[in-house]
Design an enzyme around this catalytic site. Sequence first.
Site, mmCIF file in Angstrom:
data_model
loop_
_atom_site.group_PDB
_atom_site.id
_atom_site.type_symbol
_atom_site.label_atom_id
_atom_site.label_comp_id
_atom_site.label_asym_id
_atom_site.label_seq_id
_atom_site.Cartn_x
_atom_site.Cartn_y
_atom_site.Cartn_z
ATOM 1 C CB ILE A 1 -3.032 3.969 2.410
ATOM 2 C CG1 ILE A 1 -1.609 3.423 2.419
ATOM 3 C CG2 ILE A 1 -3.563 4.072 3.831
ATOM 4 C CD1 ILE A 1 -0.639 4.237 3.237
ATOM 5 C CB ALA B 1 -0.921 0.010 1.224
ATOM 6 C CB CYS B 2 2.240 3.568 -1.979
ATOM 7 S SG CYS B 2 1.600 3.539 -3.669
ATOM 8 C CG ASP B 3 -0.357 9.331 -0.631
ATOM 9 O OD1 ASP B 3 -1.246 9.026 0.175
ATOM 10 O OD2 ASP B 3 -0.005 10.495 -0.855
ATOM 11 N N GLY C 1 -1.278 4.042 -4.723
ATOM 12 C CA GLY C 1 -1.557 2.647 -5.052
ATOM 13 C C GLY C 1 -1.092 2.243 -6.428
#
Length: 542
Positions: free
Chosen positions: A486, A452-454, A456
């Site tokens: 996220i 998960a990242c800011d 995606g």
Amino acid sequence: MTTTSPAATRTGGVRVGVQRFGTFLSGMIMPNIAAFIAWGFITMLFIPKGFFGAESPFRWHWAGVAEIIGGGGDSAVLGWQGAMTAVTESADGNVLAYVGLVGPMVTYLLPLLIANTAGRMVYGERGGVVATIATVGVIVGTNIPMFLGAMIMGPIAAWIMKQVDRLWDGKIRPGFEMLVNNFSAGILGMILAIVGFFAFGPVMLGISAVLGTAVDWLVTLNLLPLVSIIVEPAKVLFLNNAINHGVFTPLGIEQAAETGKSILFLIEANPGPGLGLLLAFTFFGVGAAKASAPGAAIIQFFGGIHEIYFPYALSKPTTILALIAGGAAGVTTNMVLGGGLAFPAAPGSIIAVTAAAIGPGVGNLLVVYLSVIIAATVTFLITGVILRASRKRDLEAEGDSFGAAIAQTEANKGKSSAAMDALRTSTATTASAAAPSTTAVATTPIERIVFACDAGMGSSAMGASVLRNKLKKAGIEDITVTNQAIANLDGTADVVITQQQLTERATAKSPDSVHVSVDNFMNSPKYDEVVDMVREQRKEAE
């Protein structure tokens, strides 16, 4: 359970606020870039100035098809607005021949996709539906593509739906939930669509006119290159999304719909300044920055990941002046020679720029290439002078300064990424590998791992690919490894892997998952720990 590295210090202020706003704006646009590209290809092929349009040398073979797809008859020459007007005046009722695909896609499809995405970001599927309904009212109440309207009305409509639902949350009698939910959303959507038609649409029309006039004013007075004074430093500080996705993309789409291309798509996406900076560090830099610059140049120029050159600029802040000069030179070239792109180049790779530039013609492609070359050359020369002037001092001070610049870049962005991790790996700054690591212990069978990242997309996708390959080499092929934003975590993941600055947010979204925090998305030792954790769990289950 969560395994983390020491949390980064949080910063506040205006920069962080603008940063979050920019992230929200890009979150509406980026998931729909494929639709923008599809529209761009249709436009560059079938409008009158396109490959197969009325003004193309291939028109004799494709004239009929181009008129149908791009907007038929003489009205096609007037662009999408002329085509739409021709529908109402046509007596034969042949809507397809007059409207084609170009007009409806830019008028309805793209804004509605943005509105739906924005609504989902605020309030899930329910918010997306109401946002879409409300935005239709804004679209019909105006006569230009309502991208700005969708980016404002969409979130507002979803937020109102969320507040309305709270009024009777837990108060609905069993068996009436579906009835209340459907009718409340439908009635609210109707009201917002009417408000959008009569009030919101005209207001957005005025705002769009003001912004368009401002851009035309800058072009008329030959001041557009001065925008680089804002854009280039903003990129290094990760404050560019609010400008690029909030203003340039909507206005650029309107220009492209009318003329087939827009210079606004190249103000921020031009890969020339970043390439020039990295080449200068390749020839005139010192230590880790010099060693890693060639690889970074390839990633930036062909991969379109501009953020990889930000640490180099931060390690020598005066080079931002070179980036401004290079960006302004590129904008000037396009402004004087009439260069532009048919659709947004995302990411800002030379490959994406080529695809978007070739539509308006080979001449336009050459102008765009020239703008990239000039931007890179100007940045290279100025950066070279700056680096040569301070070379002796840099050699004496060289140590962890470049590593500090990478850390500062991540602090500015508010998260890490695969690009920054690749720099760490190439410069051997393996702080995370040297630090004590703790293997997370899962209490439930691991079947689904999520990166998960800011947004995606980029960094989480690359990390997922690395872990997927490690699991495959270990003979473990029945575990799903995916990536997403996220904000979209729903608590179903068994293991969630994030960059350390994002772990706290991920934990709040998915509290029952095992959370693994990494510094290096590309080559973290934590990945081996995850593989070992899966192995141990399966041995115990045998």
